[in-house]
Write a protein that holds these residues in place. Structure first.
Motif, PDB file in Angstrom:
ATOM      1  N   PRO A  91      -4.439   8.344  -2.949  1.00 61.92           N
ATOM      2  CA  PRO A  91      -4.871   7.385  -3.979  1.00 61.92           C
ATOM      3  C   PRO A  91      -6.367   7.103  -3.913  1.00 61.92           C
ATOM      4  CG  PRO A  91      -2.899   6.606  -2.841  1.00 61.92           C
ATOM      5  CD  PRO A  91      -3.383   7.793  -2.078  1.00 61.92           C
ATOM      6  N   ASP A  92      -6.946   6.787  -5.066  1.00 61.77           N
ATOM      7  CA  ASP A  92      -8.380   6.493  -5.133  1.00 61.77           C
ATOM      8  C   ASP A  92      -8.773   5.335  -4.230  1.00 61.77           C
ATOM      9  OD1 ASP A  92      -8.727   8.496  -6.965  1.00 61.77           O
ATOM     10  OD2 ASP A  92      -8.741   7.179  -8.725  1.00 61.77           O
ATOM     11  N   GLU A  93      -7.858   4.388  -4.015  1.00 63.23           N
ATOM     12  CA  GLU A  93      -8.183   3.194  -3.245  1.00 63.23           C
ATOM     13  C   GLU A  93      -8.039   3.390  -1.741  1.00 63.23           C
ATOM     14  OE1 GLU A  93      -9.499   0.281  -4.545  1.00 63.23           O
ATOM     15  OE2 GLU A  93      -9.695   1.744  -6.167  1.00 63.23           O
ATOM     16  N   THR A  94      -7.641   4.579  -1.310  1.00 61.07           N
ATOM     17  CA  THR A  94      -7.491   4.827   0.121  1.00 61.07           C
ATOM     18  C   THR A  94      -8.823   4.654   0.843  1.00 61.07           C
ATOM     19  OG1 THR A  94      -5.730   6.431  -0.293  1.00 61.07           O
ATOM     20  CG2 THR A  94      -6.790   6.494   1.873  1.00 61.07           C
ATOM     21  N   PRO A  95      -8.896   3.827   1.882  1.00 66.16           N
ATOM     22  CA  PRO A  95     -10.132   3.745   2.659  1.00 66.16           C
ATOM     23  C   PRO A  95     -10.377   5.057   3.404  1.00 66.16           C
ATOM     24  CG  PRO A  95      -8.725   1.830   3.066  1.00 66.16           C
ATOM     25  CD  PRO A  95      -7.888   2.844   2.333  1.00 66.16           C
ATOM     26  N   VAL A  96     -11.643   5.443   3.482  1.00 66.31           N
ATOM     27  CA  VAL A  96     -12.017   6.639   4.255  1.00 66.31           C
ATOM     28  C   VAL A  96     -13.192   6.273   5.146  1.00 66.31           C
ATOM     29  CG1 VAL A  96     -13.408   7.494   2.314  1.00 66.31           C
ATOM     30  CG2 VAL A  96     -12.765   9.042   4.159  1.00 66.31           C
ATOM     31  N   LEU A  97     -13.088   6.624   6.411  1.00 61.87           N
ATOM     32  CA  LEU A  97     -14.165   6.410   7.371  1.00 61.87           C
ATOM     33  C   LEU A  97     -14.865   7.740   7.605  1.00 61.87           C
ATOM     34  CD1 LEU A  97     -12.684   3.732   7.741  1.00 61.87           C
ATOM     35  CD2 LEU A  97     -13.069   3.932  10.213  1.00 61.87           C
ATOM     36  N   ILE A  98     -16.196   7.738   7.515  1.00 65.94           N
ATOM     37  CA  ILE A  98     -16.991   8.953   7.684  1.00 65.94           C
ATOM     38  C   ILE A  98     -17.834   8.776   8.938  1.00 65.94           C
ATOM     39  CG2 ILE A  98     -18.701  10.470   6.631  1.00 65.94           C
ATOM     40  CD1 ILE A  98     -17.747   9.342   3.889  1.00 65.94           C
ATOM     41  N   HIS A  99     -17.615   9.678   9.890  1.00 64.52           N
ATOM     42  CA  HIS A  99     -18.169   9.479  11.232  1.00 64.52           C
ATOM     43  C   HIS A  99     -18.883  10.729  11.712  1.00 64.52           C
ATOM     44  CE1 HIS A  99     -18.623   7.683  15.110  1.00 64.52           C
ATOM     45  NE2 HIS A  99     -17.785   8.501  15.730  1.00 64.52           N
ATOM     46  N   ASP A 100     -19.928  10.527  12.508  1.00 62.22           N
ATOM     47  CA  ASP A 100     -20.659  11.640  13.120  1.00 62.22           C
ATOM     48  C   ASP A 100     -20.045  11.966  14.473  1.00 62.22           C
ATOM     49  OD1 ASP A 100     -22.430  11.691  11.003  1.00 62.22           O
ATOM     50  OD2 ASP A 100     -23.854  10.340  11.968  1.00 62.22           O
ATOM     51  N   PHE A 160     -15.559   3.378   3.105  1.00 62.61           N
ATOM     52  CA  PHE A 160     -15.585   3.229   1.651  1.00 62.61           C
ATOM     53  C   PHE A 160     -14.183   3.500   1.113  1.00 62.61           C
ATOM     54  CE2 PHE A 160     -19.388   5.155   3.357  1.00 62.61           C
ATOM     55  CZ  PHE A 160     -20.392   4.299   2.942  1.00 62.61           C
ATOM     56  N   ARG A 161     -13.943   3.092  -0.111  1.00 66.45           N
ATOM     57  CA  ARG A 161     -12.761   3.583  -0.815  1.00 66.45           C
ATOM     58  C   ARG A 161     -13.045   5.017  -1.258  1.00 66.45           C
ATOM     59  NH1 ARG A 161      -8.657  -0.036   0.265  1.00 66.45           N
ATOM     60  NH2 ARG A 161      -9.511  -2.162   0.138  1.00 66.45           N
ATOM     61  N   LEU A 162     -12.000   5.842  -1.289  1.00 62.94           N
ATOM     62  CA  LEU A 162     -12.181   7.259  -1.545  1.00 62.94           C
ATOM     63  C   LEU A 162     -12.902   7.512  -2.870  1.00 62.94           C
ATOM     64  CD1 LEU A 162     -11.697  10.138  -0.628  1.00 62.94           C
ATOM     65  CD2 LEU A 162      -9.388  10.016  -1.565  1.00 62.94           C
ATOM     66  N   ARG A 163     -12.450   6.849  -3.944  1.00 59.14           N
ATOM     67  CA  ARG A 163     -13.077   7.094  -5.243  1.00 59.14           C
ATOM     68  C   ARG A 163     -14.516   6.590  -5.266  1.00 59.14           C
ATOM     69  NH1 ARG A 163     -10.768   5.728 -11.337  1.00 59.14           N
ATOM     70  NH2 ARG A 163     -12.590   6.552 -12.438  1.00 59.14           N
ATOM     71  N   THR A 164     -14.783   5.484  -4.581  1.00 60.68           N
ATOM     72  CA  THR A 164     -16.131   4.917  -4.578  1.00 60.68           C
ATOM     73  C   THR A 164     -17.145   5.914  -4.043  1.00 60.68           C
ATOM     74  OG1 THR A 164     -15.269   2.674  -4.281  1.00 60.68           O
ATOM     75  CG2 THR A 164     -17.575   3.059  -3.676  1.00 60.68           C
ATOM     76  N   VAL A 165     -16.841   6.494  -2.914  1.00 60.84           N
ATOM     77  CA  VAL A 165     -17.819   7.395  -2.298  1.00 60.84           C
ATOM     78  C   VAL A 165     -17.870   8.732  -3.029  1.00 60.84           C
ATOM     79  CG1 VAL A 165     -16.216   8.283  -0.535  1.00 60.84           C
ATOM     80  CG2 VAL A 165     -18.677   8.260  -0.091  1.00 60.84           C
ATOM     81  N   ARG A 166     -16.736   9.199  -3.554  1.00 56.52           N
ATOM     82  CA  ARG A 166     -16.766  10.433  -4.343  1.00 56.52           C
ATOM     83  C   ARG A 166     -17.612  10.264  -5.599  1.00 56.52           C
ATOM     84  NH1 ARG A 166     -10.416  12.349  -4.121  1.00 56.52           N
ATOM     85  NH2 ARG A 166     -10.585  13.759  -2.312  1.00 56.52           N
ATOM     86  N   ASP A 167     -17.396   9.164  -6.324  1.00 62.74           N
ATOM     87  CA  ASP A 167     -18.165   8.927  -7.553  1.00 62.74           C
ATOM     88  C   ASP A 167     -19.645   8.745  -7.248  1.00 62.74           C
ATOM     89  OD1 ASP A 167     -15.833   9.098  -8.973  1.00 62.74           O
ATOM     90  OD2 ASP A 167     -15.665   6.954  -9.398  1.00 62.74           O
ATOM     91  N   ALA A 168     -19.942   8.096  -6.129  1.00 61.34           N
ATOM     92  CA  ALA A 168     -21.341   7.878  -5.772  1.00 61.34           C
ATOM     93  C   ALA A 168     -22.043   9.201  -5.491  1.00 61.34           C
ATOM     94  CB  ALA A 168     -21.432   6.954  -4.566  1.00 61.34           C
TER      95      ALA A 168
END
Length: 381
Positions: A91-100, A160-168
């Motif tokens: 889902p677009d609202e799924t939180p996603v953590l992006i880590h180094d 971020f929410r998945l859709r938020t970061v993808r759209d950005a």
């Protein structure tokens, strides 16, 4: 709602001497620290973004863990993050953590603070206030100061929410690649919240950073375990023999279900013995037809992966071949180099020796060849 995660491990790590994400930190490959932390906190899946030719290295570093997948990255960090986002579904609202991957000591408390911050923000990042005085410099001279009151040291993971970061990312039009996802979401008009970071969540960039990480590691104590192995194969008709991963021309060959490489079989048993994980026959039974004629390289790499799955590392190995023929000395360096390659060890941590039995016993009579091996393994205490 659960959350997904991306661990970016596709960089060259040149400032740290190369391939830093696969280097061992306090008994574990660096990338494993982050993946384990995210999986423990409930991430599903964890996408590990690697260089296109590094999937097998990820498999070795993360052996024994479930819930992660790999995807090839790009030439820049931003391209690798895009690849990680493309590998996620849900889902677009799924939180996603992006880590180094270069920040190994991730604690669950930081993850929870990030996820909580998404309740009323478009994104969140862990940060620490700048404590040191800041100065501008020119030609080695101080030319002014910088007010540090509103300055923060940004860390990862960023949430971020998945859709938020993808759209950005889709809206990013700058010529230069962004330094992180917070910059991308901010530029798209999003609100990114600062949450309390962790001083131990430092980025390992330079060689000296690894010594500091060892000292700060939550698993600083280790134990050294020893294992030994022994294997025998009889001689039969043939034109070459495999020993310690090297094919040697010979007027006979060793007979066995696989390629009958007694050196690799003994060493595999030694490594498995060091972690009390059975023997080669338990994992690769000769009754199983899939191992008929198999290269024994696979057995040895598997044993090394079992060590990595326990958070351990192989310290050194020593193999002794007992035979009248063939002559081992001309091939000994090639054997050491092959073992070092398979186990990802330095050459000075690999020993191969040979001896005869002075014409005594089955080896002395030329009926077969024997191999003995010893391995030292370091495991978290």
């Amino acid at each position: 709602m659960g959350f997904s995660a991306i661990v970016v491990a596709a960089g060259s790590g040149s400032r740290a001497g190369g391939d830093k994400q696969w280097r061992t930190v306090a008994g574990k490959p660096m990338v494993r620290w982050s993946v384990e932390a995210l999986l423990r906190a409930g991430a599903s899946p964890v996408v590990v973004v690697t260089a296109p030719d590094a999937e097998s290295r990820a498999a070795g570093a993360l052996a024994g863990l479930d819930g992660w997948v790999t995807t090839p990255g790009g030439a820049t960090r931003a391209e690798s993050v895009r690849a990680g986002l493309a590998a996620l579904s849900g889902p677009d609202e799924t939180p996603v953590l992006i880590h180094d991957a270069a920040r190994p000591f991730l604690e669950e408390a930081v993850i929870r603070r990030l996820l909580d911050a998404l309740e009323d923000a478009d994104g969140a990042l862990p940060a620490l206030p700048v404590a040191d005085s800041l100065r501008r410099g020119l030609d080695g001279l101080v030319v002014g100061g910088v007010d540090r009151d509103a300055l923060w040291r940004a860390q990862t993971p960023q949430a971020f929410r998945l859709r938020t970061v993808r759209d950005a990312y889709a809206a990013w039009r700058e010529a230069e690649a962004p330094t992180d996802e917070a910059a991308v979401v901010e530029r798209a008009g999003g609100c990114v919240r600062l949450v309390e970071g962790d001083a131990r969540l430092m980025k390992l960039t330079y060689p000296e950073d690894f010594a500091m990480a060892e000292a700060l590691s939550p698993v600083a104590r280790t134990v050294t375990r020893m294992g030994q192995g022994y294997d025998v194969h009889r001689w039969g008709p043939g034109t070459s023999v495999w020993l310690c991963g090297v094919e040697i021309p010979h007027d006979q060959t060793l007979i066995g279900h696989s390629d009958a490489d007694a050196g690799l079989h003994a060493l595999t048993d030694a490594i498995l013995g060091a972690i009390a994980d059975g023997d080669i026959g338990d994992h690769f039974p000769p009754s199983d037809p899939q191992w008929k004629g198999a290269s024994s390289d696979r057995f040895l790499v598997y044993a090394a992966q079992r060590v990595a799955a326990r958070g351990g590392r192989i310290v050194n190995v020593d193999v002794t071949l007992i035979c009248e023929q063939p002559k081992v000395k001309p091939h000994r360096l090639a054997m050491r180099e092959r073992l070092a390659e398979l186990l990802e060890l330095s050459l000075d941590a690999v020993s191969v020796k040979a001896t005869t039995s002075e014409g005594l016993g089955f080896t002395g009579r030329g009926e077969g060849l024997a191999a003995q091996a010893v391995a030292a393994v370091e495991l978290p205490a």
